[in-house]
Every structure is written in C-alpha cells, then in structure tokens.
Design a protein around this motif. Structure first.
Motif, PDB file in Angstrom:
ATOM      1  N   LYS A  40      25.543  -5.853  23.558  1.00 20.83           N
ATOM      2  CA  LYS A  40      26.675  -6.603  24.109  1.00 20.83           C
ATOM      3  C   LYS A  40      26.730  -6.606  25.634  1.00 20.83           C
ATOM      4  CE  LYS A  40      29.565  -5.618  20.092  1.00 20.83           C
ATOM      5  NZ  LYS A  40      30.718  -4.891  19.602  1.00 20.83           N
ATOM      6  N   GLN A  43      27.782  -9.956  26.607  1.00 23.03           N
ATOM      7  CA  GLN A  43      29.222 -10.192  26.493  1.00 23.03           C
ATOM      8  C   GLN A  43      29.939  -9.690  27.748  1.00 23.03           C
ATOM      9  OE1 GLN A  43      29.846  -9.376  21.829  1.00 23.03           O
ATOM     10  NE2 GLN A  43      31.635  -8.859  23.037  1.00 23.03           N
ATOM     11  N   ASP A  64      31.365  -5.961  15.225  1.00 16.22           N
ATOM     12  CA  ASP A  64      31.852  -7.168  15.904  1.00 16.22           C
ATOM     13  C   ASP A  64      33.121  -6.832  16.687  1.00 16.22           C
ATOM     14  OD1 ASP A  64      30.500  -7.683  13.343  1.00 16.22           O
ATOM     15  OD2 ASP A  64      30.682  -9.791  13.891  1.00 16.22           O
ATOM     16  N   SER A  73      36.772 -15.034  25.429  1.00 20.13           N
ATOM     17  CA  SER A  73      35.470 -14.489  25.018  1.00 20.13           C
ATOM     18  C   SER A  73      34.576 -15.661  24.662  1.00 20.13           C
ATOM     19  CB  SER A  73      35.630 -13.578  23.793  1.00 20.13           C
ATOM     20  OG  SER A  73      36.421 -12.466  24.114  1.00 20.13           O
ATOM     21  N   VAL A  76      30.135 -13.911  21.702  1.00 19.26           N
ATOM     22  CA  VAL A  76      30.348 -12.664  20.963  1.00 19.26           C
ATOM     23  C   VAL A  76      29.119 -12.401  20.094  1.00 19.26           C
ATOM     24  CG1 VAL A  76      32.882 -12.765  20.875  1.00 19.26           C
ATOM     25  CG2 VAL A  76      31.565 -13.795  19.042  1.00 19.26           C
ATOM     26  N   MET A  77      28.870 -11.134  19.873  1.00 22.56           N
ATOM     27  CA  MET A  77      27.753 -10.769  19.005  1.00 22.56           C
ATOM     28  C   MET A  77      28.261 -10.745  17.571  1.00 22.56           C
ATOM     29  SD  MET A  77      25.922 -10.493  21.524  1.00 22.56           S
ATOM     30  CE  MET A  77      24.408 -10.203  20.646  1.00 22.56           C
ATOM     31  N   LYS A  95      23.871 -13.680  18.887  1.00 25.25           N
ATOM     32  CA  LYS A  95      24.772 -13.956  20.013  1.00 25.25           C
ATOM     33  C   LYS A  95      25.340 -15.350  19.795  1.00 25.25           C
ATOM     34  CE  LYS A  95      24.432 -14.612  25.097  1.00 25.25           C
ATOM     35  NZ  LYS A  95      25.393 -15.682  25.175  1.00 25.25           N
ATOM     36  N   CYS A 173      24.488 -13.900  31.327  1.00 25.66           N
ATOM     37  CA  CYS A 173      24.062 -13.156  30.140  1.00 25.66           C
ATOM     38  C   CYS A 173      22.565 -12.856  30.190  1.00 25.66           C
ATOM     39  CB  CYS A 173      24.431 -13.925  28.860  1.00 25.66           C
ATOM     40  SG  CYS A 173      23.778 -15.604  28.762  1.00 25.66           S
TER      41      CYS A 173
END
Lengths: 293, 212
Positions: A40, A43, A64, A73, A76-77, A95, A173
């Motif tokens: 993450k 993120q 999660d 957000s 998110v994973m 992702k 990212c």
C-alpha cells in the motif's frame, strides 16, 4: 489542470473538437499483479501527492483498508483469496482505481461541458471546478470508480497524476512502488514490457497469464498483468469484458439528437399547421344556424 | 341570436391556480432538464444560477410539480374516461385538423385528444417521479444498484421527451383553438366556444344552470 502541454482529445458535453493539433505519445500505467506485495505504498503516495486524507476507518478483519474507493481514496488495494484450481490457494492483490479508458463512459455520460476531459496522452481527468455533482459519471463508468464527495458534491477519482505527467514526472504511485509492480511510460513500451512478463509467468506455470487492456472500452491507459487473464473476475470482480452499458450509450448517443430534433419538429409542426390550416374558430352565426336547424 | 355575450364558467379559481402551478413548475423542469440532457441546452443552467444549482433545484421542483399534478389529476380523473362518442369523434380527426369538420358526435368536457394528453401526462409524470428518485444525487441514488440507475436515466429522458412533446401539443392546441386560453386565465369561455367545441358539456352545464 488544462496545462498547455496536455492537449485535449475529448471534452465532456462538447460537440466540437477541442485543441488537439499536437500529437503527444499515449501513456500507460502497467500494474504487474504478479509482483505486487500489497504494501500500500502507492495508496500512501497517492494521498500524499494529491493531499487527500480519508477518514480513519475500522479494521474489518481483512487487509483491505479503506474498504472501498472514495472521494479521498483514489486508489485502494483489493485483496482476494481465491482457489483458481481446487486446493491451490492464491492471494491476489489488485491495485484498484481509474482505468483511464480510451472510450470513457464517465466522459460520455457527463452533462457539464469540460468537467471531464481526456488528454491526448490518454489520461482521463475530472475538472471538479466544472463538476455539477449529478453523478452521471458513476452511471457511465464500467469499472465503478468515480465517487461523489460528501463534502462538496463533486466527483473525484485517480488523475493518473496528470499534473506530474504534464511536467515529465511519473505518477506518485509509480514512484513509491518498492517491487517494480508499478511501471509508467508510453503505452507501446508498457505493452512490450508486459509481453516479457507474460512469457516469464507462462514459463513459471501460469498458462493463462495475460495483459488486461480490455477492447470493449477501446483499451485502457491503466493495464494489468494478470496471472489468470482468462478469469479477471478472480481479482476482486475485475470485469471480463467491460464496456459502456448499452443503456448509457442509448441515453447519451441516439437519444440526444433524436429527442432534441423530435421536440423541434413537434413545435414546428404546430407553427406550420397554424399558418396553413388556420385557427379553429367557433363561429357564432354558424352555431346559431346549427341550433335553428 | 340568444345569449351571444354570455360566458360559461369552465374552471374555478382554485382549478386555475392548480393548473398554473403545475404549468410553471413544468416549464422550470423542462428548461433545467433539457439543460442537463443535451450540451446544446446547457446554457439554460444560467437561468437557475449555474450548473450545480440547476442540479440541486431540478429534483426539488420535480417533487413540487408531482404533488401539485396529483391534485390536478385527481380533479380531472373522472372527466377523462374515454367514451364511444370520443372514439367516433376521433374518426373525424383529419377533417377537424383541416378545420373542415361537419357534423361531429357531441363531445363532453374534453375531447379524445385532451383525454389522451391527460393519460399520457399521468403516465409520463409518474415515470419521471419514480425514475427521478432513483437518480437523485446525493440523497437517493447511492442506495440503488447501478443497473437500476442506468434504467432510470433512460426512462427519465424518454418520459421527459414524451411529456414535453405532449405539452407542446397542449400549448399549440390552445393557440389553434381560438378563445381557449381564457378558460384557464379567466375561468370562463364564450357560449359559442362551448357549443362548438364541447356541445355535450355545454348542454350539461346549461341544464344545471337552469335547474339552479
């Protein structure tokens, strides 16, 4: 951010061409799921660069967190425990975020001119300044990505760091990924790189490894290398053949000119009926005569 | 030559107010709805204070129209049952439109065109209300599934098209049929108008007037 270096290919609710004489290369983000460890960092980098902070949630008992995309957000994973073959557990981590479709359903559905633009490099970006908060982008998106903010009723999603890309940097990212699962470059380069990865995965026993670049939406500028490209649904419901819903196409395609012209014709028919047939008058003497008969 | 200047009451003050309340809200809805339907009409958002205000106001005006339309529909419901005389009248429609109608069946308070308009609007406005709730951001839309929302946007657009087209016909019909507008502005029509366009209704009201 309509920067000069980012020419515009398409603009929501706009029927004439946008400035597009320059031909920048198409970019793409490649997400190699086989290399993702679910840390993450992406993120966190996304929050940091874009200055968005989701509210601190609660632990739902799974990895999660947050549980879903939101206006705060943008990526998110998604963690999925699956058994592609019985007895063979796999932990697939995807992702999630905007796929930057070449044929974006959000842009097609948006009624506000310039609230959604597609840059010539392929990035689909929301200009919240023009957003009216109707949520049509949510209706149009085949990937369930845009989110309306409860704070300001504007829609938000991943920008592919259009501001960074405009000045020659890679998205936040990408910068943060410690395993090289995230790559950014021209779409051609990313496709070539993916091919190598797929060959490697196939050699390691993932016969159905493949690239996720769905044709139903014209291809995407965020692509996945999947170990099981034949079953994208395994990856937290990634759609197998995503496309703009036929209902949305009808609503934003045929219906617009047909209904617009239709209403015009109804009004014109009335006008021409009046000037040709004349008014429908109640003639007093005629009525009297009728009575006398 | 009898009663040439006499006027026949057709709509009470409260019926007129009800009608125009629906009418004004309908026009506001049509303008704001078209603004969000086609980019060619987006400029109409300026009438409502810009895009976000148009989006905010449209559904609230919609609820107001729906409620006032219900009141009007309840008043008009019984007058709009389609009769055999209406069906016969319809066969002369071509001649009527060419202003060449000869002997016509006796029409009551409304002719079949007006009745079709009534039922079309009842259906369209009900669909607009229901589909409108489903796509109402940010209050209700999030609680419906995406599949239903997609159906609702199409239903909403289609029902709005039908309703606006019907209202254009309604407006034109009152322009075409001379002296009709006063029924809704003053509440009365001329005797000649009543005898010519709605003889059945005219007989009924004159009988009632005599009895009174």
């Amino acid at each position: 951010m309509a920067l000069q270096s980012l020419d515009i290919e398409r603009r929501s609710a706009t029927t004439t061409p946008s400035p597009s004489v320059r031909e920048p290369m198409k970019v793409a983000k490649l997400i190699d799921i086989s290399k993702c460890i679910g840390c993450k960092a992406c993120q966190a980098a996304c929050m940091e660069w874009n200055d968005v902070r989701d509210s601190i949630g609660i632990c739902e008992g799974v990895y999660d967190n947050p549980m879903d995309l939101s206006a705060d957000s943008w990526t998110v994973m998604r963690f999925s425990e699956v058994e592609p073959e019985p007895g063979k557990l796999e932990w697939l981590i995807r992702k999630d975020g905007c796929m930057h479709c070449a044929d974006p359903g959000c842009l097609k559905a948006c009624p506000s001119p310039g609230a959604i633009v597609q840059y010539a490099n392929g990035i689909v970006d929301f200009h919240e300044g023009n957003c009216i908060g109707c949520g049509y982008c949510i209706t149009g998106c085949p990937f369930n990505v845009p989110r309306l903010s409860k704070k300001d009723n504007k829609a938000y999603k991943c920008t592919l760091c259009s501001d960074r890309v405009a000045v020659g940097m890679e998205p936040a990212c990408i910068k943060s990924c410690p395993t090289g699962a995230l790559l950014f470059g021209s779409k051609d380069d990313m496709t070539r790189h993916a091919e190598k990865r797929i060959t490697d995965l196939k050699a390691r026993g993932f016969e159905n490894a493949g690239l996720y670049d769905p044709k139903g939406v014209g291809g995407t500028h965020v692509m996945y290398v999947l170990q099981h490209a034949d079953k994208p649904q395994l990856y937290h419901g990634l759609p197998k053949d995503p496309q703009i819903s036929p209902l949305v196409s009808l609503w934003k395609g045929m219906a617009k000119p047909i209904m617009g012209i239709g209403l015009g014709l109804v009004a014109l028919a009335g006008f021409f009926h009046y000037v040709t047939a004349g008014p429908n008058e109640a003639n007093e003497t005629e009525e009297d005569e009728k009575e006398e008969q | 030559m009898s009663n040439r200047s006499k006027l026949v009451p057709r709509y009470s003050a409260s019926e007129r107010a009800n009608h125009w309340f629906v009418g004004i809200t309908f026009i506001l809805l049509a303008l704001s709805g078209l603004a969000l339907f086609h980019p060619a009409f987006f400029f109409l958002t300026n009438l409502f204070g810009g895009g976000p205000w148009t989006r905010i106001l449209h559904p609230f005006i919609g609820v107001v129209m729906f409620v006032s339309f219900l009141a009007m529909a309840a008043r008009l419901w019984g007058h709009n049952r389609i009769t055999e005389a209406d069906r016969q009248w319809r066969r002369h429609l071509g001649d009527i439109l060419r202003n060449r109608a000869g002997h016509l069946p006796e029409i009551g308070k409304y002719n079949i065109g007006q009745k079709y308009l009534f039922w079309t609007l009842v259906l369209a406005i009900l669909l607009l209300f229901l589909s409108g709730i489903v796509i109402w951001q940010p209050y209700f839309a999030p609680s419906f599934g995406i599949g239903l929302v997609r159906i609702a946007v199409v239903v909403h657009a289609f029902a709005a098209f039908v309703a606006i087209a019907a209202i254009l016909v309604h407006i034109y019909a009152t322009i075409w049929t001379t002296d009709s507008v006063r029924a809704m502005t003053r509440g009365t029509v001329t005797e000649a108008w009543a005898r010519h366009h709605h003889p059945g209704w005219y007989k009924e009201v004159s009988k009632e007037a005599k009895q009174a």
